[in-house]
Design a protein around this motif. Structure first.
Motif, PDB file in Angstrom:
ATOM      1  N   ILE A   1      -3.994  48.188 -21.016  1.00  0.00           N
ATOM      2  CA  ILE A   1      -3.233  46.359 -21.524  1.00  0.00           C
ATOM      3  C   ILE A   1      -1.828  46.535 -22.490  1.00  0.00           C
ATOM      4  N   ASN A   2      -1.346  46.944 -22.478  1.00  0.00           N
ATOM      5  CA  ASN A   2       0.036  46.414 -23.310  1.00  0.00           C
ATOM      6  C   ASN A   2       0.878  45.342 -23.160  1.00  0.00           C
ATOM      7  N   ASN A   3       2.171  45.041 -23.941  1.00  0.00           N
ATOM      8  CA  ASN A   3       2.697  43.402 -23.652  1.00  0.00           C
ATOM      9  C   ASN A   3       3.360  43.832 -22.734  1.00  0.00           C
ATOM     10  N   GLY A   4       4.398  44.946 -22.246  1.00  0.00           N
ATOM     11  CA  GLY A   4       4.848  45.018 -21.145  1.00  0.00           C
ATOM     12  C   GLY A   4       3.910  45.050 -19.812  1.00  0.00           C
ATOM     13  N   THR A   5       2.839  44.874 -19.928  1.00  0.00           N
ATOM     14  CA  THR A   5       1.698  45.114 -18.501  1.00  0.00           C
ATOM     15  C   THR A   5       1.730  43.978 -18.501  1.00  0.00           C
ATOM     16  N   ILE A   6       0.718  43.371 -19.415  1.00  0.00           N
ATOM     17  CA  ILE A   6       0.614  41.425 -19.422  1.00  0.00           C
ATOM     18  C   ILE A   6       1.692  40.466 -18.918  1.00  0.00           C
ATOM     19  N   VAL A   7       2.959  40.733 -19.828  1.00  0.00           N
ATOM     20  CA  VAL A   7       3.506  40.075 -20.375  1.00  0.00           C
ATOM     21  C   VAL A   7       4.522  39.902 -18.736  1.00  0.00           C
ATOM     22  N   ASN A   8       4.359  41.422 -17.727  1.00  0.00           N
ATOM     23  CA  ASN A   8       4.499  41.377 -16.473  1.00  0.00           C
ATOM     24  C   ASN A   8       4.468  40.178 -15.350  1.00  0.00           C
ATOM     25  N   TYR A   9       2.896  41.142 -15.602  1.00  0.00           N
ATOM     26  CA  TYR A   9       1.674  40.491 -14.758  1.00  0.00           C
ATOM     27  C   TYR A   9       1.719  38.662 -14.474  1.00  0.00           C
ATOM     28  N   PHE A  10       1.896  37.958 -15.819  1.00  0.00           N
ATOM     29  CA  PHE A  10       1.933  36.548 -15.667  1.00  0.00           C
ATOM     30  C   PHE A  10       3.311  36.181 -15.386  1.00  0.00           C
ATOM     31  N   ILE A  11       4.850  36.934 -15.613  1.00  0.00           N
ATOM     32  CA  ILE A  11       5.672  36.189 -15.643  1.00  0.00           C
ATOM     33  C   ILE A  11       5.598  36.094 -13.819  1.00  0.00           C
ATOM     34  N   GLN A  12       5.536  36.811 -13.748  1.00  0.00           N
ATOM     35  CA  GLN A  12       5.268  37.751 -11.354  1.00  0.00           C
ATOM     36  C   GLN A  12       4.619  36.486 -11.473  1.00  0.00           C
ATOM     37  N   GLU A  13       3.224  35.766 -11.802  1.00  0.00           N
ATOM     38  CA  GLU A  13       1.899  35.429 -11.503  1.00  0.00           C
ATOM     39  C   GLU A  13       2.506  34.086 -11.382  1.00  0.00           C
ATOM     40  N   VAL A  14       3.157  33.322 -12.270  1.00  0.00           N
ATOM     41  CA  VAL A  14       4.053  31.858 -12.743  1.00  0.00           C
ATOM     42  C   VAL A  14       5.530  31.421 -11.788  1.00  0.00           C
ATOM     43  N   CYS A  15       6.284  32.894 -11.642  1.00  0.00           N
ATOM     44  CA  CYS A  15       7.522  33.075 -11.022  1.00  0.00           C
ATOM     45  C   CYS A  15       6.835  31.892  -9.230  1.00  0.00           C
ATOM     46  N   GLU A  16       5.318  33.329  -8.672  1.00  0.00           N
ATOM     47  CA  GLU A  16       5.376  33.172  -7.352  1.00  0.00           C
ATOM     48  C   GLU A  16       4.295  31.573  -6.892  1.00  0.00           C
ATOM     49  N   ASN A  17       3.832  31.408  -8.330  1.00  0.00           N
ATOM     50  CA  ASN A  17       2.376  29.753  -8.330  1.00  0.00           C
ATOM     51  C   ASN A  17       3.392  28.318  -8.520  1.00  0.00           C
ATOM     52  N   SER A  18       4.875  28.821  -8.803  1.00  0.00           N
ATOM     53  CA  SER A  18       5.292  27.466  -9.437  1.00  0.00           C
ATOM     54  C   SER A  18       6.172  27.130  -7.843  1.00  0.00           C
ATOM     55  N   ASN A  19       6.011  25.996  -8.717  1.00  0.00           N
ATOM     56  CA  ASN A  19       7.375  25.116  -7.356  1.00  0.00           C
ATOM     57  C   ASN A  19       6.854  23.139  -7.744  1.00  0.00           C
ATOM     58  N   PRO A  20       8.418  22.101  -7.658  1.00  0.00           N
ATOM     59  CA  PRO A  20       8.266  20.597  -8.349  1.00  0.00           C
ATOM     60  C   PRO A  20       6.890  19.791  -7.585  1.00  0.00           C
TER      61      PRO A  20
END
Length: 414
Positions: free
Chosen positions: A254-273
């Motif tokens: 649990i650190n900044n790099g791990t958590i930020v990377n996880y949520f960036i991946q999630e947003v990029c994977e699940n977002s659409n217009p």
């Protein structure tokens, strides 16, 4: 994951709402050789401003610690800029717009973090003003207070575009939202009456709103560990809890790099217009779990409450100090500035700073503004009996933590 899903709805000159998005409150002076876009120009106007510079001495969570590695408000906005850039770039959105919103989103944040914000709000309501909340105060600062010198050394308001102004007042990162869908209405931003009342007008603003929360989730945990507010065993309990929720992902740390990377991946994977800037249900549960942990173990602990009591003393003492001179001037039918300057030698930092503030933004009897000031007058002491309250609250909310402590120490020193 599919890249560039938002490229057809990015806010640029091909977007049907671009004319609204690039509008400014007033025409902005132009240079013949300017290479920047409208949003690029906003970005540099923000980072050249004094309010942006003061963020390096404003609290994110932990106040005035003598540790260079504890997060400040300045680092926070840079983290939001980085996260929102990565997401916007992947989705095909306008990264210049996200960068401008991100670096400006907390320009009006109160000193001493959210504790300071609550205390200033109490002062505002006590004296009959509207509620104080930092998203609207950030818009107030970029619209009315912050200035830059033009080519003739005249100071003018920042005068940013509608899209950047909208993203700033719409950014509230304290809301729990799994999906953020842009609004279609072009509204008067002064219609906002509470934080999070409307979603942003642009997809880029939605990205910054999501990035704001991602930026502080683990960063606050890192600081709490560094300052020994948290112990590793509690963070290990959180890690186990997150791994019990996650089905296809394992949190090894649990650190900044791990958590930020996880949520960036999630947003990029699940977002659409259609669905918006989105998290999966699983990621949303993980986000809420981290937030609950942070509130229980960081934001609401006794140390923070004791510090809030200290901040309450500081802010109220300085407020009372300044309003005393207004009451003296009113009773004696004299000039507020003259009354302040009588004690200039005793309180040089406090008096000189506030006098400069009044001269720059006020209309009052006997006061002549310098020719270099072409910014708005926002305190009308002739017509508005609340002008003194507004001026003090604005002055306090703009101060850095270090400066406000300097003022307080000056007031209590013999």
């Amino acid at each position: 994951m599919t890249k560039n899903l938002f490229k057809d709805v990015r806010m640029d000159e091909f977007h049907p709402e671009f004319k609204n998005a690039k509008k400014r409150l007033e025409p902005l002076y132009q240079r013949n050789n300017d290479l920047r876009s409208e949003f690029g120009r906003d970005y540099t106007r923000i980072i050249f401003s004094q309010a942006y510079r003061r963020l390096k001495h404003k609290t994110q969570v932990f106040f005035a610690v003598k540790d260079d590695h504890v997060c400040t408000r300045s680092e926070h906005v840079n983290l939001v800029e980085s996260i929102s850039y990565t997401i916007a770039n992947y989705l095909g959105l306008n990264t210049e717009l996200t960068k401008a919103i991100a670096v400006g989103h907390d320009l009006g944040h109160a000193p001493f973090g959210h504790g300071g914000e609550r205390i200033i709000n109490e002062l505002a309501k006590k004296y009959g003003l509207e509620s104080f909340w930092h998203e609207r105060n950030s818009l107030h600062f970029i619209d009315n207070i912050e200035t830059l010198e033009d080519n003739l050394h005249h100071r003018q308001n920042l005068n940013l575009t509608y899209a950047v102004r909208d993203g700033i007042i719409s950014h509230c990162g304290e809301m729990n939202q799994k999906c953020i869908v842009k609004r279609n209405e072009y509204i008067d931003l002064n219609d906002y009456t509470s934080a999070g009342l409307y979603n942003p007008y642009t997809w880029e603003g939605c990205v910054v709103k999501m990035a704001d929360k991602i930026a502080y989730l683990a960063r606050d945990i890192e600081d709490a560990l560094r300052l020994k507010v948290l112990k590793e065993n509690k963070v290990e309990v959180l890690r186990a809890s997150l791994n019990s929720i996650a089905s296809d992902y394992k949190f090894n740390a649990i650190n900044n790099g791990t958590i930020v990377n996880y949520f960036i991946q999630e947003v990029c994977e699940n977002s659409n217009p259609v669905n918006g800037i989105s998290l999966s249900q699983e990621a949303f549960e993980i986000m809420k779990t981290i937030m609950k942990f942070n509130y229980q173990n960081i934001y609401l602990i006794d140390r923070v409450q004791i510090h809030t009591n200290y901040v309450n003393l500081i802010l109220n003492s300085i407020f009372d100090f300044f309003i005393k001179y207004y009451l003296i001037a009113k009773d004696s039918n004299s000039s507020l500035i003259n009354e302040l300057l009588k004690d200039q030698d005793d309180y040089p930092h406090a008096i000189n700073g506030f006098v400069h503030w009044l001269k720059k933004y006020s209309r009052m009897k006997g006061l002549e503004r310098l020719d270099i000031y072409e910014n708005k007058i926002i305190y009308d002491f002739i017509e508005d009996d609340k002008a003194i309250i507004k001026s003090i609250i604005d002055y306090l909310s703009g101060m850095s933590d270090e400066y406000i402590i300097q003022i307080f120490n000056e007031l209590i020193s013999f």
